[in-house]
Design a protein around this motif. Structure first.
Motif, PDB file in Angstrom:
ATOM      1  N   VAL A   1       0.856  -1.192   0.000  1.00  0.00           N
ATOM      2  CA  VAL A   1       0.000   0.000   0.000  1.00  0.00           C
ATOM      3  C   VAL A   1       0.888   1.237   0.000  1.00  0.00           C
ATOM      4  O   VAL A   1       1.660   1.456   0.937  1.00  0.00           O
ATOM      5  N   GLU A   2       0.786   2.042  -1.009  1.00  0.00           N
ATOM      6  CA  GLU A   2       1.615   3.245  -1.087  1.00  0.00           C
ATOM      7  C   GLU A   2       1.156   4.293  -0.082  1.00  0.00           C
ATOM      8  O   GLU A   2      -0.036   4.407   0.222  1.00  0.00           O
ATOM      9  N   GLY A   3       2.122   5.043   0.427  1.00  0.00           N
ATOM     10  CA  GLY A   3       1.790   6.188   1.270  1.00  0.00           C
ATOM     11  C   GLY A   3       1.583   5.873   2.735  1.00  0.00           C
ATOM     12  O   GLY A   3       1.064   6.713   3.471  1.00  0.00           O
ATOM     13  N   VAL A   4       1.992   4.676   3.206  1.00  0.00           N
ATOM     14  CA  VAL A   4       1.903   4.366   4.633  1.00  0.00           C
ATOM     15  C   VAL A   4       3.109   4.996   5.344  1.00  0.00           C
ATOM     16  O   VAL A   4       4.254   4.814   4.930  1.00  0.00           O
ATOM     17  N   ARG A   5       2.820   5.749   6.386  1.00  0.00           N
ATOM     18  CA  ARG A   5       3.874   6.391   7.179  1.00  0.00           C
ATOM     19  C   ARG A   5       3.774   5.885   8.613  1.00  0.00           C
ATOM     20  O   ARG A   5       2.697   5.946   9.212  1.00  0.00           O
ATOM     21  N   ILE A   6       4.888   5.407   9.133  1.00  0.00           N
ATOM     22  CA  ILE A   6       4.884   4.757  10.441  1.00  0.00           C
ATOM     23  C   ILE A   6       5.442   5.702  11.497  1.00  0.00           C
ATOM     24  O   ILE A   6       6.555   6.210  11.370  1.00  0.00           O
ATOM     25  N   GLU A   7       4.642   5.919  12.515  1.00  0.00           N
ATOM     26  CA  GLU A   7       5.048   6.757  13.637  1.00  0.00           C
ATOM     27  C   GLU A   7       6.027   5.971  14.519  1.00  0.00           C
ATOM     28  O   GLU A   7       5.766   4.824  14.880  1.00  0.00           O
ATOM     29  N   ASN A   8       7.172   6.594  14.829  1.00  0.00           N
ATOM     30  CA  ASN A   8       8.136   6.027  15.774  1.00  0.00           C
ATOM     31  C   ASN A   8       8.588   4.626  15.380  1.00  0.00           C
ATOM     32  O   ASN A   8       8.455   3.674  16.149  1.00  0.00           O
ATOM     33  N   VAL A   9       9.138   4.497  14.198  1.00  0.00           N
ATOM     34  CA  VAL A   9       9.695   3.194  13.809  1.00  0.00           C
ATOM     35  C   VAL A   9      10.876   2.834  14.707  1.00  0.00           C
ATOM     36  O   VAL A   9      11.257   1.653  14.813  1.00  0.00           O
ATOM     37  N   ALA A  10      11.444   3.823  15.401  1.00  0.00           N
ATOM     38  CA  ALA A  10      12.569   3.559  16.302  1.00  0.00           C
ATOM     39  C   ALA A  10      12.201   2.612  17.432  1.00  0.00           C
ATOM     40  O   ALA A  10      13.089   2.021  18.057  1.00  0.00           O
ATOM     41  N   THR A  11      10.908   2.427  17.696  1.00  0.00           N
ATOM     42  CA  THR A  11      10.512   1.513  18.772  1.00  0.00           C
ATOM     43  C   THR A  11      10.886   0.068  18.462  1.00  0.00           C
ATOM     44  O   THR A  11      10.922  -0.770  19.354  1.00  0.00           O
ATOM     45  N   THR A  12      11.192  -0.233  17.191  1.00  0.00           N
ATOM     46  CA  THR A  12      11.619  -1.591  16.841  1.00  0.00           C
ATOM     47  C   THR A  12      12.934  -1.970  17.519  1.00  0.00           C
ATOM     48  O   THR A  12      13.256  -3.156  17.633  1.00  0.00           O
ATOM     49  N   ALA A  13      13.696  -0.982  17.991  1.00  0.00           N
ATOM     50  CA  ALA A  13      14.961  -1.268  18.671  1.00  0.00           C
ATOM     51  C   ALA A  13      14.752  -2.064  19.955  1.00  0.00           C
ATOM     52  O   ALA A  13      15.713  -2.593  20.522  1.00  0.00           O
ATOM     53  N   LYS A  14      13.500  -2.172  20.416  1.00  0.00           N
ATOM     54  CA  LYS A  14      13.209  -2.965  21.613  1.00  0.00           C
ATOM     55  C   LYS A  14      13.716  -4.397  21.454  1.00  0.00           C
ATOM     56  O   LYS A  14      14.272  -4.980  22.380  1.00  0.00           O
ATOM     57  N   THR A  15      13.504  -4.982  20.267  1.00  0.00           N
ATOM     58  CA  THR A  15      13.950  -6.354  20.034  1.00  0.00           C
ATOM     59  C   THR A  15      14.659  -6.547  18.695  1.00  0.00           C
ATOM     60  O   THR A  15      15.270  -7.586  18.480  1.00  0.00           O
ATOM     61  N   LEU A  16      14.565  -5.571  17.783  1.00  0.00           N
ATOM     62  CA  LEU A  16      15.125  -5.754  16.438  1.00  0.00           C
ATOM     63  C   LEU A  16      15.900  -4.509  16.026  1.00  0.00           C
ATOM     64  O   LEU A  16      15.392  -3.640  15.315  1.00  0.00           O
ATOM     65  N   PRO A  17      17.146  -4.416  16.501  1.00  0.00           N
ATOM     66  CA  PRO A  17      17.948  -3.233  16.162  1.00  0.00           C
ATOM     67  C   PRO A  17      18.115  -3.088  14.651  1.00  0.00           C
ATOM     68  O   PRO A  17      18.188  -4.081  13.925  1.00  0.00           O
ATOM     69  N   ASP A  18      18.171  -1.854  14.194  1.00  0.00           N
ATOM     70  CA  ASP A  18      18.440  -1.547  12.784  1.00  0.00           C
ATOM     71  C   ASP A  18      17.367  -2.080  11.837  1.00  0.00           C
ATOM     72  O   ASP A  18      17.642  -2.362  10.666  1.00  0.00           O
ATOM     73  N   PHE A  19      16.121  -2.206  12.333  1.00  0.00           N
ATOM     74  CA  PHE A  19      15.068  -2.716  11.452  1.00  0.00           C
ATOM     75  C   PHE A  19      14.926  -1.901  10.169  1.00  0.00           C
ATOM     76  O   PHE A  19      14.840  -2.487   9.070  1.00  0.00           O
ATOM     77  N   PRO A  20      14.882  -0.565  10.224  1.00  0.00           N
ATOM     78  CA  PRO A  20      14.714   0.168   8.958  1.00  0.00           C
ATOM     79  C   PRO A  20      15.806  -0.158   7.936  1.00  0.00           C
ATOM     80  O   PRO A  20      15.519  -0.292   6.736  1.00  0.00           O
ATOM     81  N   GLU A  21      17.049  -0.313   8.418  1.00  0.00           N
ATOM     82  CA  GLU A  21      18.138  -0.638   7.497  1.00  0.00           C
ATOM     83  C   GLU A  21      17.996  -2.050   6.931  1.00  0.00           C
ATOM     84  O   GLU A  21      18.221  -2.295   5.749  1.00  0.00           O
TER      85      GLU A  21
END
Length: 446
Positions: free
Chosen positions: A418-438
């Motif tokens: 789905v185009e145009g999805v924006r995720i608030e605070n993707v940094a919260t993934t660092a809880k268990t999955l460091p560097d998820f965006p990368e």
């Protein structure tokens, strides 16, 4: 408290232009790392953890044990025995159980394993140990551990809340023995008592008295890891009474343990292959494991994919079609957000059952998934113990995460299609999955 700008930033979830074809090295298991840290801290000799997960939850656990007097030395090695990724380097933690003592203050963050596994450890410390954490941690159930420790002879000050913040007044030892608890809101109540049980004078006998237990695979993981360090554990599966676990008192061995990849954290990457009709290889997927994430092979195959366990790892391939599913997730509740995201993109309805306990996780995951998917045009309704999902054409928008790492990865899955999805605070993934965006953009070749 300063607010990390990443917490309020909106991350544009990458949209897949075609089928993914990638190898993704998933970091180590949080559940195994944090159990291994506790067992190593309680052992009678030093131990090693190789390829441990370095994330907020595991660093909180290590920091808490250090605060109570345990030495944890971190090293990086190029040895193949600790190889952690494609560059051939990895990390190892050496744990020296040098005695538990207070006074100390423990920050649990919002980590269920830290807030539940460590009060039973603190009861063995010499001196008071105070536990505090994020505001959400005050709302998460802890009464099972507090009530059980009091039954076993521990002194705990919680002002009658049955929740954080609290202080455990360690006396250097604990008698232990039989205890009855209702662990229907979290299997971690059982695991918490079993992990420290060998160090109690009489061991521990934990009897669950409530409704059905969620997340039984996590209790099996605890039992397997206890046995691997020399503990004697009797369980319902080994011929014992139903809903009763017994741990005999005794010394624990120091181990040299290599941590498995976190199979639950492999979920979004497997989902990417399913949603895009592509292929993903997860190296080092174990042939045998107690991790709940192993059930993804079965669930995502039923939803339209196929998998093969090879000498290189798990190869998961999407067929180009995504099917709905009717599934009981009571044993694997942590997989619900990712399965819900895939189900919202399927060609038929889905019913996810057996997960009422998710209302007590990092956030009320059932309410959060319903709200966020529906705000993108979906049709999700809460049931008494889960979700019913009717696929609808979705559109872009903000996907809120509620400081919940699995909400963030669920939003990323939807964003693939789905185009145009924006995720608030993707940094919260660092809880268990460091560097998820990368890892995510790397999988897509972006």
């Amino acid at each position: 408290m300063t607010v990390n700008p990443a917490h309020s930033a909106l991350w544009p979830a990458p949209h897949a232009s075609g089928a993914v074809d990638a190898t993704v090295h998933v970091p180590g298991s949080k559940s195994v790392t944090n159990r291994a840290l506790v067992l190593a801290a309680l052992a009678s000799e030093p131990g090693w953890l190789r390829r441990p997960l370095r994330s907020r939850d595991t660093l909180l656990m290590a920091g808490a044990l250090r605060a109570m007097g345990v030495q944890i030395e971190e090293t990086v090695s190029s040895s193949s025995s600790v190889a952690g990724g494609p560059d051939g380097t990895g990390e190892a933690w050496r744990v020296l159980p040098t005695g538990l003592h207070g006074p100390a203050t423990v920050d649990v963050g919002n980590a269920g394993t830290v807030m539940r596994f460590l009060p039973p450890v603190a009861a063995l410390a010499d001196g008071p140990i105070r536990f505090d954490g994020d505001p959400r941690s005050y709302e998460r159930p802890l009464h099972g551990v507090i009530d059980a420790l009091r039954q076993l002879g521990a002194r705990i000050d919680d002002d009658g809340r049955g929740a954080l913040p609290l202080t455990v007044h360690g006396g250097g030892a604990l008698d232990g023995g039989p205890v009855s608890i209702d662990a229907s809101s979290s299997s971690q109540f059982v695991s918490a008592l079993l992990l420290s049980g060998p160090r109690y004078n009489q061991g521990v006998e934990v009897r669950h008295t409530g409704a059905s237990l969620p997340s039984l695979p996590h209790i099996r993981m605890t039992v397997d890891m206890l046995r691997a360090v020399g503990a004697q554990v009797d369980t319902p599966e080994s011929g014992g009474e139903p809903n009763v676990w017994r741990v005999t008192p005794g010394a624990l061995l120091g181990r040299d343990l290599t941590i498995e990849p976190d199979l639950s954290n492999a979920q979004p990457f497997l989902a990417a292959a399913l949603v895009t009709g592509g292929k993903v290889l997860i190296p080092d997927w174990p042939e045998r494991t107690t991790q709940p994430g192993d059930r993804l092979r079965e669930i995502f195959t039923e939803m339209g994919g196929s998998c093969e366990l090879t000498e290189f790892g798990l190869v998961f391939t999407g067929s180009g079609a995504v099917h709905g599913i009717d599934v009981d997730l009571s044993d694997v509740g942590e997989l619900t957000p990712g399965i819900a995201a895939v189900a919202a993109l399927a060609d038929s309805p889905s019913t996810l059952r057996g997960v009422a306990h998710l209302r007590l996780h990092e956030t009320d995951r059932l309410a959060a998934l319903t709200k966020e998917i529906n705000e993108l045009g979906g049709d999700v309704t809460e049931t008494a113990d889960g979700l019913h999902i009717r696929p609808r054409p979705l559109h872009g928008g903000v996907f809120h995460t509620y400081e919940d790492h699995r909400m963030a990865t669920a939003g990323a899955i939807i964003g693939l299609a789905v185009e145009g999805v924006r995720i608030e605070n993707v940094a919260t993934t660092a809880k268990t999955l460091p560097d998820f965006p990368e890892l995510w953009t790397g999988m897509l070749g972006q």
